[in-house]
Design a protein around this motif. Structure first.
Motif, PDB file in Angstrom:
ATOM      1  N   TYR A 284      88.525 103.925  98.209  1.00  0.00           N
ATOM      2  CA  TYR A 284      89.215 103.464  99.422  1.00  0.00           C
ATOM      3  C   TYR A 284      88.406 102.385 100.137  1.00  0.00           C
ATOM      4  CZ  TYR A 284      91.739 103.547 103.833  1.00  0.00           C
ATOM      5  OH  TYR A 284      92.453 103.185 104.946  1.00  0.00           O
ATOM      6  N   VAL A 285      87.118 102.654 100.325  1.00  0.00           N
ATOM      7  CA  VAL A 285      86.269 101.692 101.025  1.00  0.00           C
ATOM      8  C   VAL A 285      86.193 100.375 100.258  1.00  0.00           C
ATOM      9  CG1 VAL A 285      83.901 101.224 101.773  1.00  0.00           C
ATOM     10  CG2 VAL A 285      84.911 103.459 102.212  1.00  0.00           C
ATOM     11  N   ALA A 286      86.173 100.448  98.949  1.00  0.00           N
ATOM     12  CA  ALA A 286      86.051  99.251  98.124  1.00  0.00           C
ATOM     13  C   ALA A 286      87.251  98.330  98.239  1.00  0.00           C
ATOM     14  CB  ALA A 286      85.830  99.632  96.669  1.00  0.00           C
ATOM     15  N   THR A 287      88.387  98.850  98.710  1.00  0.00           N
ATOM     16  CA  THR A 287      89.596  98.033  98.811  1.00  0.00           C
ATOM     17  C   THR A 287      89.832  97.498 100.228  1.00  0.00           C
ATOM     18  OG1 THR A 287      90.988  99.981  99.251  1.00  0.00           O
ATOM     19  CG2 THR A 287      90.685  99.336  96.957  1.00  0.00           C
ATOM     20  N   LEU A 288      88.956  97.811 101.154  1.00  0.00           N
ATOM     21  CA  LEU A 288      89.160  97.403 102.547  1.00  0.00           C
ATOM     22  C   LEU A 288      88.820  95.934 102.760  1.00  0.00           C
ATOM     23  CD1 LEU A 288      87.684 100.539 104.347  1.00  0.00           C
ATOM     24  CD2 LEU A 288      90.081  99.936 104.049  1.00  0.00           C
TER      25      LEU A 288
END
Length: 288
Positions: A284-288
């Motif tokens: 999730y964080v990697a797609t922010l």
């Protein structure tokens, strides 16, 4: 997959896993099965505390894993909400309690010095000082009446430059993308902390609500349910080693109706994605 740093934090205290409640035999039974699947050696001594080591390890791991896909993000531990643009207004109340500005103090000093050459100014300076002292007293009384409504610090924060802030700006507040409350294990007296913080973040924000979730290593389905089956205060609960825990719960909670009921509730949380794996957090964080 378990978080890569989780084995460093696991261990035993007086023969029980450091995820287990010493007053709960079922918690210890589940903890032993859980650690067996994780491969934690029986003679490994648990660290005295995990909080600081955990947040530091998680920050380092997230920064490493997202470096290629999200280099614009910053991962940091122990951040105050008012550091970020959506919550910068929270610091305004604190500033009201501060002393008069340096400019006012400097002006008073100059006036006091002038009384040596213009003696009739002395009474005016005294009156001005009395007026400022009275105003300061009223301001402090109002601040004390309002109280401090600032939420607790974020254990781990993910932020970036604000949409209207130049990339090279160093003094402007950044935009909070995600915040995480870390709870190695869950106790009744601190179970509501993440949910209370999430509710305050939603109420106090000015702008977009950051992704906010709890991260835990708690093995008990009942406690995870009390945290994760809320009313929207948390987006979800991330577990540092969900796959081994699922296997441990299925093995331990299959002996009677009460345990089977807890097992089924736990599995519904996983299926509904109220309870998610650490890999989901990273993705999730990697797609922010």
């Amino acid at each position: 997959m378990p978080a890569p740093f989780v084995s460093e934090l696991c261990g035993f205290r007086e023969g029980r896993p450091n995820t287990s409640d010493k007053n709960d035999p079922l918690s210890q039974e589940l903890g032993h099965a859980f650690f067996e699947l994780l491969g934690v050696p029986h003679d490994k001594t648990a660290p005295k505390t995990v909080d600081k080591a955990w947040s530091a390890a998680m920050v380092a791991d997230l920064a490493k894993q997202i470096a290629a896909t999200a280099p614009h993000l910053r991962i940091r531990a122990e951040r105050r909400l008012e550091e970020f643009e959506q919550y910068a207004h929270l610091s305004a109340l604190k500033s009201l309690a501060e002393d008069a500005s340096p400019e006012v103090a400097a002006a008073l000093t100059r006036l006091e010095q002038a009384t040596y050459t213009v003696p009739e100014l002395a009474s005016l300076v005294d009156a001005l000082e009395d007026t400022l002292a009275a105003a300061d007293s009223r301001r402090r009384a109002l601040v004390d009446l309002l109280g401090d409504e600032s939420p607790l610090r974020l254990d781990v924060a993910v932020d970036r430059s604000g949409p209207s802030v130049p990339v090279d700006a160093t003094d402007a507040p950044s935009h909070l993308i995600a915040g995480f409350s870390l709870k190695w294990s869950l106790r009744t007296d601190r179970l509501q902390d993440p949910r209370t913080q999430g509710a305050k973040m939603a109420t106090m924000r000015r702008g977009r609500m950051p992704h906010f979730a709890a991260v835990t290593m708690e093995p008990r389905p009942y406690m995870l349910g009390r945290l994760g089956r809320g009313t929207g205060d948390l987006d979800c609960v991330y577990h540092l080693a969900l796959s081994p825990l699922v296997e441990a719960v299925q093995a331990v909670f299959a002996s009677n109706k009460d345990r089977i009921r807890q097992r089924d509730m736990f599995m519904r949380m996983v299926e509904q994605r109220r309870l998610r794996d650490y890999d989901d957090l990273v993705a999730y964080v990697a797609t922010l």
